[in-house]
Design an enzyme around this catalytic site. Structure first.
Site: not given
Length: 222
Positions: A21-24, A27
């Site tokens: 996972r990456q938040s945005t 990113q």
């Protein structure tokens, strides 16, 4: 990585979930090293004894914040499969950041305890049946949630201070830009102005946003 002695044949007989996972999306585009390291956890699962066929990478949450689990289909899949007893271990770079909410993370820890599922990251192997491991992960989760609160407070404070000075600049709709003096003006690009005018002209003609969308069927939206 410490704690490999906690991994039993029972754990290896079940799935190893690698949660990526990456938040945005920013990113995802720019912080490519972190994404690559997360995918590399599949190699770590192989090193720890999981068969290739039992390693599952869940990466549908790339570009999705960890603040709300309801928006993360991948996290929901992790929790569901842990509850079903299909999972021997969940891998993450920092498992305490699987959820930014202590309540959500706490539920995952409880499900992992009940189904004898390990959580594994760069710091070690966590057995949720062990009180000390639960304590460590609980503290890390609380610190992670506090960090999010502090960062949000700093961001809000900076915006408020800029607004009080009359210097706050927010992103403008397409067709408007800030000039050198900070005033809002029409975009000097003639192609942009023509495209925006075209959209509004079609809205005047059709009277609805749906009508505008239909008008662009078969031709490129400007």
């Amino acid at each position: 990585m410490s704690g490999s002695q906690k991994i039993s044949a029972s754990h290896r007989s079940r799935l190893a979930l690698v949660y990526v996972r990456q938040s945005t999306m920013l990113q995802v585009r720019e912080n490519t090293e972190s994404t690559a390291r997360q995918y590399g956890l599949a190699d770590r699962a192989r090193e720890l004894g999981w068969a290739e066929a039992d390693i599952v990478v869940i990466d549908v949450d790339l570009g999705v914040s960890g603040r709300f689990s309801g928006l993360r289909a991948g996290f929901g899949q992790v929790v569901s499969r842990v509850c079903l007893g299909e999972v021997g271990a969940v891998f993450g770079l920092e498992v305490s950041r699987l959820a930014r909410s202590s309540a959500e993370f706490g539920r995952l820890l409880e499900f992992a305890r009940l189904t004898d599922t390990l959580l594994i990251d760069a710091d070690g192997v966590y057995d949720l049946g062990d009180f000390n491991d639960r304590l460590v992960l609980g503290l890390k989760s609380t610190m992670s949630e506090a960090e999010l609160h502090i960062l949000a407070g700093r961001l809000h404070g900076a915006r408020r201070a800029a607004a009080e000075r009359g210097e706050l600049r927010l992103p403008l709709p397409v067709g408007l830009v800030y000039d050198d003096e900070g005033l809002i003006i029409l975009d000097p690009d003639e192609e942009v102005r023509a495209a925006v005018a075209d959209v509004f002209a079609l809205f005047d003609q059709h009277g609805s946003a749906l009508g505008v969308v239909r008008a662009f069927a078969g031709r490129r939206f400007p």
